[in-house]
Motif scaffolding. Structure first.
Motif, PDB file in Angstrom:
ATOM      1  N   PRO A  64       0.813  -1.237   0.000  1.00  0.00           N
ATOM      2  CA  PRO A  64       0.000   0.000   0.000  1.00  0.00           C
ATOM      3  C   PRO A  64       0.838   1.274   0.000  1.00  0.00           C
ATOM      4  O   PRO A  64       0.496   2.243  -0.686  1.00  0.00           O
ATOM      5  N   SER A  65       1.938   1.282   0.695  1.00  0.00           N
ATOM      6  CA  SER A  65       2.766   2.501   0.746  1.00  0.00           C
ATOM      7  C   SER A  65       3.397   2.777  -0.624  1.00  0.00           C
ATOM      8  O   SER A  65       3.473   3.938  -1.048  1.00  0.00           O
ATOM      9  N   GLU A  66       3.819   1.732  -1.338  1.00  0.00           N
ATOM     10  CA  GLU A  66       4.408   1.919  -2.665  1.00  0.00           C
ATOM     11  C   GLU A  66       3.352   2.328  -3.685  1.00  0.00           C
ATOM     12  O   GLU A  66       3.618   3.128  -4.579  1.00  0.00           O
ATOM     13  N   ALA A 103       0.690   4.078  -2.979  1.00  0.00           N
ATOM     14  CA  ALA A 103       0.392   5.472  -2.669  1.00  0.00           C
ATOM     15  C   ALA A 103       1.454   6.396  -3.268  1.00  0.00           C
ATOM     16  O   ALA A 103       1.131   7.454  -3.824  1.00  0.00           O
ATOM     17  N   LYS A 104       2.715   5.993  -3.209  1.00  0.00           N
ATOM     18  CA  LYS A 104       3.770   6.809  -3.805  1.00  0.00           C
ATOM     19  C   LYS A 104       3.631   6.878  -5.326  1.00  0.00           C
ATOM     20  O   LYS A 104       3.892   7.909  -5.941  1.00  0.00           O
ATOM     21  N   ALA A 105       3.214   5.772  -5.936  1.00  0.00           N
ATOM     22  CA  ALA A 105       3.111   5.719  -7.393  1.00  0.00           C
ATOM     23  C   ALA A 105       1.955   6.581  -7.905  1.00  0.00           C
ATOM     24  O   ALA A 105       2.063   7.206  -8.966  1.00  0.00           O
ATOM     25  N   VAL A 106       0.826   6.636  -7.182  1.00  0.00           N
ATOM     26  CA  VAL A 106      -0.327   7.395  -7.671  1.00  0.00           C
ATOM     27  C   VAL A 106      -0.332   8.838  -7.163  1.00  0.00           C
ATOM     28  O   VAL A 106      -1.207   9.624  -7.516  1.00  0.00           O
ATOM     29  N   GLU A 107       0.632   9.197  -6.378  1.00  0.00           N
ATOM     30  CA  GLU A 107       0.712  10.562  -5.864  1.00  0.00           C
ATOM     31  C   GLU A 107       0.907  11.570  -6.992  1.00  0.00           C
ATOM     32  O   GLU A 107       0.387  12.682  -6.933  1.00  0.00           O
ATOM     33  N   SER A 108       1.609  11.174  -8.041  1.00  0.00           N
ATOM     34  CA  SER A 108       1.830  12.076  -9.169  1.00  0.00           C
ATOM     35  C   SER A 108       0.529  12.335  -9.933  1.00  0.00           C
ATOM     36  O   SER A 108       0.388  13.355 -10.600  1.00  0.00           O
ATOM     37  N   MET A 109      -0.436  11.444  -9.850  1.00  0.00           N
ATOM     38  CA  MET A 109      -1.740  11.626 -10.514  1.00  0.00           C
ATOM     39  C   MET A 109      -2.732  12.346  -9.601  1.00  0.00           C
ATOM     40  O   MET A 109      -3.900  12.467  -9.920  1.00  0.00           O
TER      41      MET A 109
END
Length: 134
Positions: A104-106, A108-114
């Motif tokens: 979940p933490s990874e 969240a980091k991946a979709v933060e740019s969207m």
């Protein structure tokens, strides 16, 4: 000193035997005849034995071909084993990468740019009630 003349006379009286060449014994000749070593070269016997000779030749060719086939099969098996070990290592590394990225933490980091954020409240269950028809 006196010379021994008696022994010299005996030596002179005995004629030397000529050296005879050794001939094969009678048993050896009989054994060779029994085995038929010299009879094989008779034309009639060769023609009579030709089917057997061809059969043995075919068996020898089959045996040689079978050994080549077995060796090539063993080489292919070894090559496939090496490929299988490489694929297994690739699978394990890919699975490890997927497990890491699906945390979940990874995610969240991946979709933060969207600009998608993780929800703070848990999901709610929607219940649909069916009405009875009259």
């Amino acid at each position: 000193m006196a010379e021994n003349k008696i022994k010299e006379k005996e030596a002179e009286q005995q004629p030397e035997e000529p050296v005879k060449k050794k001939r094969p014994s009678k048993q050896a000749r009989n054994f060779i005849r029994f085995m038929g070593v010299f009879g094989v070269f008779d034309r009639n016997q060769i023609v009579h034995a030709m089917p057997f000779i061809l059969f043995i030749t075919v068996l020898i060719m089959f045996y040689i071909g079978n050994s080549y086939y077995a060796e090539s099969t063993i080489r292919r098996i070894d090559k496939i084993k090496v490929e299988l070990n490489e694929k297994r290592a690739e699978y394990i590394s890919s699975e490890s990468d997927v497990m890491f990225r699906s945390k979940p933490s990874e995610v969240a980091k991946a979709v933060e740019s969207m600009q998608i954020k993780e929800p703070l409240e848990p999901p709610k269950r929607i219940i649909v009630r069916e009405e009875k028809k009259k």
